[in-house]
Design a protein around this motif. Structure first.
Motif, short mmCIF file in Angstrom:
data_model
loop_
_atom_site.label_atom_id
_atom_site.label_comp_id
_atom_site.label_asym_id
_atom_site.label_seq_id
_atom_site.Cartn_x
_atom_site.Cartn_y
_atom_site.Cartn_z
N SER A 31 0.81 -1.22 0.00
CA SER A 31 0.00 0.00 0.00
C SER A 31 0.85 1.27 0.00
CB SER A 31 -0.96 -0.02 1.20
OG SER A 31 -0.18 -0.10 2.38
N ASP A 32 2.16 1.13 0.14
CA ASP A 32 3.02 2.33 0.17
C ASP A 32 3.39 2.72 -1.27
OD1 ASP A 32 5.05 4.18 0.39
OD2 ASP A 32 6.01 3.19 2.10
N PRO A 33 2.95 3.89 -1.73
CA PRO A 33 3.22 4.28 -3.13
C PRO A 33 4.71 4.44 -3.44
CG PRO A 33 2.12 6.06 -1.89
CD PRO A 33 2.19 4.90 -0.98
N LYS A 34 5.54 4.67 -2.40
CA LYS A 34 7.00 4.80 -2.65
C LYS A 34 7.60 3.45 -3.05
CE LYS A 34 8.40 6.66 1.32
NZ LYS A 34 7.16 6.75 2.08
N VAL A 35 6.99 2.35 -2.57
CA VAL A 35 7.56 1.01 -2.83
C VAL A 35 7.09 0.50 -4.20
CG1 VAL A 35 7.58 -1.39 -2.05
CG2 VAL A 35 7.67 0.45 -0.37
N LYS A 36 8.08 0.21 -5.05
CA LYS A 36 7.73 -0.26 -6.40
C LYS A 36 7.95 -1.77 -6.53
CE LYS A 36 7.07 3.99 -7.78
NZ LYS A 36 5.77 4.46 -7.30
N SER A 37 8.83 -2.30 -5.71
CA SER A 37 9.06 -3.77 -5.70
C SER A 37 9.55 -4.13 -4.31
CB SER A 37 10.06 -4.16 -6.78
OG SER A 37 11.25 -3.41 -6.65
N VAL A 38 9.54 -5.44 -4.03
CA VAL A 38 9.85 -5.88 -2.66
C VAL A 38 10.87 -7.02 -2.68
CG1 VAL A 38 8.84 -6.88 -0.55
CG2 VAL A 38 7.49 -5.29 -1.93
N VAL A 39 11.78 -7.00 -1.70
CA VAL A 39 12.71 -8.13 -1.50
C VAL A 39 12.41 -8.72 -0.13
CG1 VAL A 39 15.14 -8.75 -1.08
CG2 VAL A 39 14.54 -7.26 -3.00
N ILE A 40 12.30 -10.05 -0.07
CA ILE A 40 12.12 -10.70 1.24
C ILE A 40 13.40 -11.49 1.54
CG2 ILE A 40 10.75 -12.32 2.61
CD1 ILE A 40 8.35 -11.74 0.89
N THR A 79 22.20 -8.08 -4.66
CA THR A 79 21.84 -8.62 -5.99
C THR A 79 20.32 -8.64 -6.14
OG1 THR A 79 23.78 -10.03 -5.73
CG2 THR A 79 22.32 -10.55 -7.57
N ALA A 80 19.63 -9.07 -5.08
CA ALA A 80 18.17 -9.16 -5.16
C ALA A 80 17.55 -7.76 -5.28
CB ALA A 80 17.63 -9.88 -3.93
N VAL A 81 18.15 -6.78 -4.60
CA VAL A 81 17.62 -5.41 -4.68
C VAL A 81 17.79 -4.89 -6.12
CG1 VAL A 81 18.01 -3.02 -3.92
CG2 VAL A 81 17.89 -4.88 -2.23
N LYS A 82 18.96 -5.15 -6.72
CA LYS A 82 19.17 -4.72 -8.12
C LYS A 82 18.14 -5.39 -9.02
CE LYS A 82 24.00 -3.62 -7.93
NZ LYS A 82 25.06 -4.50 -7.43
N PHE A 83 17.95 -6.69 -8.76
CA PHE A 83 16.98 -7.47 -9.54
C PHE A 83 15.59 -6.83 -9.40
CE2 PHE A 83 14.28 -10.86 -10.85
CZ PHE A 83 15.05 -11.78 -11.55
N ALA A 84 15.24 -6.49 -8.16
CA ALA A 84 13.92 -5.91 -7.88
C ALA A 84 13.76 -4.56 -8.58
CB ALA A 84 13.74 -5.76 -6.37
N LEU A 85 14.84 -3.77 -8.61
CA LEU A 85 14.78 -2.47 -9.31
C LEU A 85 14.50 -2.69 -10.79
CD1 LEU A 85 17.80 -0.61 -7.62
CD2 LEU A 85 15.39 0.08 -7.50
N ASN A 86 15.15 -3.72 -11.36
CA ASN A 86 15.00 -4.01 -12.80
C ASN A 86 13.60 -4.44 -13.18
OD1 ASN A 86 17.46 -3.43 -13.83
ND2 ASN A 86 18.31 -5.48 -13.47
N VAL A 87 12.98 -5.22 -12.30
CA VAL A 87 11.68 -5.79 -12.68
C VAL A 87 10.50 -4.91 -12.21
CG1 VAL A 87 12.47 -8.19 -12.83
CG2 VAL A 87 11.65 -7.31 -10.64
N ALA A 88 10.81 -3.85 -11.49
CA ALA A 88 9.74 -2.98 -10.99
C ALA A 88 8.88 -2.51 -12.17
CB ALA A 88 10.33 -1.78 -10.26
N GLY A 89 7.60 -2.56 -12.00
CA GLY A 89 6.68 -2.06 -13.02
C GLY A 89 6.35 -3.08 -14.09
N GLN A 90 7.09 -4.21 -14.14
CA GLN A 90 6.81 -5.20 -15.20
C GLN A 90 5.55 -5.99 -14.86
OE1 GLN A 90 10.14 -7.71 -16.03
NE2 GLN A 90 11.48 -6.00 -16.53
N SER A 91 4.94 -6.54 -15.90
CA SER A 91 3.72 -7.34 -15.68
C SER A 91 4.07 -8.60 -14.90
CB SER A 91 3.12 -7.73 -17.02
OG SER A 91 2.22 -8.79 -16.83
N LEU A 92 3.18 -8.99 -14.00
CA LEU A 92 3.44 -10.20 -13.19
C LEU A 92 2.57 -11.37 -13.66
CD1 LEU A 92 3.64 -8.43 -9.72
CD2 LEU A 92 5.52 -9.35 -11.07
N ASP A 93 1.85 -11.16 -14.76
CA ASP A 93 0.91 -12.20 -15.21
C ASP A 93 1.57 -13.56 -15.40
OD1 ASP A 93 -1.03 -10.39 -15.11
OD2 ASP A 93 -1.17 -10.03 -17.28
N ALA A 94 2.80 -13.54 -15.90
CA ALA A 94 3.46 -14.83 -16.18
C ALA A 94 4.35 -15.27 -15.03
CB ALA A 94 4.29 -14.69 -17.45
#
Ligand code: 3H9
Length: 719
Positions: free
Chosen positions: A41-50, A179-194
């Protein structure tokens, strides 16, 4: 229990915090639900790493919660919320992602793993199945055959294999979270359908029925009565044949039957028992957490028979420099060849280079002068070992630990042959020593805390499950084996056959019945011991005294077979017959059956019908009764020590938890009643007389196994 921070401007970093393995306790699950909601719900967050705290992603559901009233959010909806989220979720996997931990990662849209990480669904080893949708997601991700393999065996895979299988998307040698954070930055905004695995169709193999039939047959054969592997196959079949929601429902039903089963309780008990034996202590006050081991860079093995070879290989594979001593030239030549073969096969299996250069050979015992620890594995004969310990005491450098690999002899007596008895301990390996997981570390009356700690530490380094035990004839494992084997012999005298006894024990879950096991290890081994004890009287004497020794019932059956040269597999004849000496396939032997008939006739014994129940009760309760004596004598610190020894060293079926756990499951009162019954029927068999500790436990209301130590402590404080 889970914390959210924002890194690199737009990546929500969720950290699981439940040391040591970030198990998914109620609080952690609540923490994940809350932080995921916040991140989504936080608009600043575009992707998440766990990720998990302290270099471990997650060891799965909190096993300590099982059997208690479950509270907090459920795993399945929690993972679905992650998968359904509209921001990419990336699992950063370091250390382990196991069970519910991997299921959590499979709910994420991407997985990045460190090259040293291990992944798996080991629920089957706890009597369960991956019931947080793991049995439904994994086949959809990696296909049915690979998922079946992982889920039914519970094996852990390396990050490299996980990448190859398609479980993870990237493997890194660098900082996993970066590495995961870089990955998350790269995929931010991409479709998750697949990227939502639960929406994938499950690949349907061409020969679906044949594949599952084959898998079912395989697990039934290797499971030896365990129910979880069968349920795992059924759950994967549901993934392959049903829509996701229905498959999930099937997974839930199957889990419900497993969750409260006795087998699940037994297997989870084994998990904790295996760890509990690592927290060892001895009556002299040595303890796992306060005793300091000494470093052992260089060790020696003396005697290169079967045991010595295995021990040398195990030590070398641990990275130690090993001096291998054998005084007989022929034995040395054979040993060198065998050891190098073992090292090569081991290296191939582990995908590393063989460590042959770690072992140097010598025919001279003086070669051990500069080693830090010696393990002798010479012939099991007190006179031979006595002499060797005297020599070692003179040759070895000050402070070197002297260990005996005896399976029964008196460690205190051997220590008394040396100048420094505090440096002597037993290290009882099990054949083949480089494969078998169990090690009994036997402390003597005078063994120093440092000596015990060093042997325990070395065992751990070798990947063994090491159990510290006191010194007595046969220590824990072999001492308990004696009444078990004795009952099997008596059952033959009374009308049973080796086939009947073995079938009962194998259906119970032992990998081998007592007679097939005896044929494998060699009947001559026990014969030699009995001879040494003055029990063997040659010939076919008849009359009552022929079956009595030292005032007790005795069966000379094993001795009589040995007199005929029937030593088991090695001679092609024993309790069974084999196609040739060294053969492996046991066949019924008509000679043996008529020999038993003749034996009974000669001794006036009338064969009666013996059923499986009597076989199990007589053999197992006699063994368990000895276990209570061992606890009473303080030879084992607790029932877990005995159970671990039997599960890891004696083929006791793990899903039955070990003999002492099994006694608790059957009910101590019942075990006591049956022992009393059999002792009344066989008053000349002292092993059937119930132990006073068992009586005491029953009198105090048969407390659960984790409370036995209190009763034992009280017993000892009264003495
Ligand atoms: C599951 O996930 C079910 C789900 O599919 C569905 C549910 C609906 N929980 O082994 P260590 C403790 S079932 C609670 O010595 P290592 C352990 O007892 C779970 N406690 O460390 C020990 O405590 P102590 C499936 C756990 O580094 C301490 O942590 N997961 C758990 O040699 C350190 O453990 C598994 O089967 C747990 N899940 O090895 C994985 N895990 O210090 C089980 C560990 O008091 N865990 N503890 O003795 C392991 O295989 C190893 O612990 C691991 C670390 C490889 C993770």
């Amino acid at each position: 229990m889970a914390q959210l921070s924002i890194v690199s401007g737009s990546v929500g970093l969720i950290t699981l915090q439940n040391p040591p393995v970030n198990a998914l306790s109620a609080a952690v699950r609540q923490g994940i639900v809350d932080t995921v909601e916040k991140a989504l719900s936080d608009p600043k967050v575009k992707s998440v790493v766990i990720r998990g705290q302290n270099g471990v992603f997650c060891g799965g559901a909190d096993i300590k919660e099982f059997g208690t009233k479950m509270t907090g959010p459920h795993l399945i909806p929690m993972i679905h919320a992650i998968e359904a989220g509209n921001k990419p979720m990336v699992a950063a996997i370091e250390g382990s992602a196991l069970g519910g931990g991997l299921e959590l990662a499979l709910g994420c849209h991407y997985r990045v793993a460190h090259s040293k990480a291990r992944l798996g669904l080991p629920e089957v080893t706890l009597g369960l199945l991956p019931a947080a949708a793991g049995s439904q997601r994994l086949p959809r991700l990696i296909g049915v055959p690979a998922a079946l393999n992982l889920i039914t065996t519970g094996r852990h895979v390396t990050a490299a294999e996980a990448l190859q299988l398609g479980i993870v998307d990237q493997v890194t040698d660098h900082d996993t979270v970066d590495t995961a954070v870089k990955f998350a930055l790269n995929v931010a905004g991409q479709s998750l359908d697949a990227r939502r695995i639960s929406t994938f169709p499950c690949p349907r193999p061409a020969e679906l029925d044949a594949l599952f039939e084959d898998a079912m047959q395989k697990v039934r054969k290797s499971a030896r009565g365990a129910i979880a592997p069968v349920a795992c196959v059924q759950a994967v079949r549901a993934a392959a044949t049903l829509p996701y929601a229905e498959g999930l429902e099937r997974e839930r039903e199957l889990m419900a039957t497993l969750f409260n089963s006795g087998q699940a309780r037994a297997l989870q008990y084994c998990f904790f028992a295996q760890r509990a034996v690592g927290r060892w202590s001895t009556p002299s006050g040595a303890r796992w957490d306060t005793s300091k081991p000494v470093p052992v860079p260089k060790a020696a093995v003396i005697g290169l028979g079967t045991m010595g070879r295995g021990i040398a290989v195990a030590l070398a594979q641990t990275g130690l420099s090993v001096v291998a001593v054998e005084t007989q030239e022929k034995q040395m030549m054979e040993a060198k060849q065998a050891v190098s073969g073992m090292l090569e096969r081991g290296a191939k299996r582990r995908g590393v280079a063989p460590v042959s250069d770690k072992i140097s050979y010598s025919g001279n015992i003086r070669a051990v002068a500069d080693v830090d620890l010696v393990i002798e594995a010479v012939f099991e004969d007190m006179a031979v070992k006595e002499k060797l310990f005297q020599q070692l005491s003179a040759i070895c450098k000050p402070g070197a630990l002297l260990c005996t690999n005896t399976s029964a002899l008196d460690v205190d007596h051997l220590a008394s042959q040396t100048r420094n008895p505090e440096l002597v301990v037993g290290m009882h390996f099990f054949a083949p020593a480089h494969v078998m997981k169990l090690l009994e570390v036997v402390y003597g009356r005078r063994s120093s805390t440092q000596a015990v700690a060093t042997a325990m530490q070395l065992g751990k380094k070798m990947g063994k499950v090491s159990v510290a035990v006191g010194n007595c004839r046969g220590f824990v494992g072999n001492r308990m084996l004696k009444p078990y084997i004795e009952q099997a012999f008596y059952l033959l005298e009374e009308g049973a056959t080796p086939e009947l006894v073995d079938r009962a024990l194998e259906e119970f879950g032992f990998s081998m019945g007592v007679f097939r096991m005896s044929d494998l290890s060699g009947l001559d081994v026990g014969w030699r011991v009995r001879k040494g004890d003055g029990l063997v009287e040659p010939g076919l004497a008849s009359g009552p005294s022929a079956r009595v020794r030292q005032g007790r019932r005795y069966s000379p059956l094993g001795d009589l077979l040995c007199e005929q040269g029937r030593f088991g597999q090695k001679t092609g004849r024993g309790w069974y017959q084999y196609e040739k000496p060294g053969g492996r396939v046991a066949r019924s032997d008509p000679w043996l059956h008529s020999f038993l008939e003749g034996y009974r006739a000669r001794h006036g014994l009338v064969a009666r019908r013996i059923d499986h129940e009597e076989v199990l009760e007589r053999c197992l309760y006699a063994l368990i009764n000895e276990g209570f004596h061992i606890l009473e004598d303080g030879i084992a610190a607790g029932p877990e020590d005995i159970d671990v020894i039997y599960v890891f060293g004696y083929g006791w079926p793990r899903h039955r938890g070990g003999p002492m756990f099994y006694a608790g499951m059957v009910g101590l009162a019942k075990v006591l009643e049956r022992l009393e019954h059999y002792h009344q029927a066989h008053p000349d068999v002292p092993h059937l007389q119930p132990c006073s500790l068992l009586r005491r436990l029953v009198a105090s209301g048969s407390p659960p196994i984790h409370k036995w130590r209190e009763v034992i402590r009280k017993l000892h404080s009264h003495l």
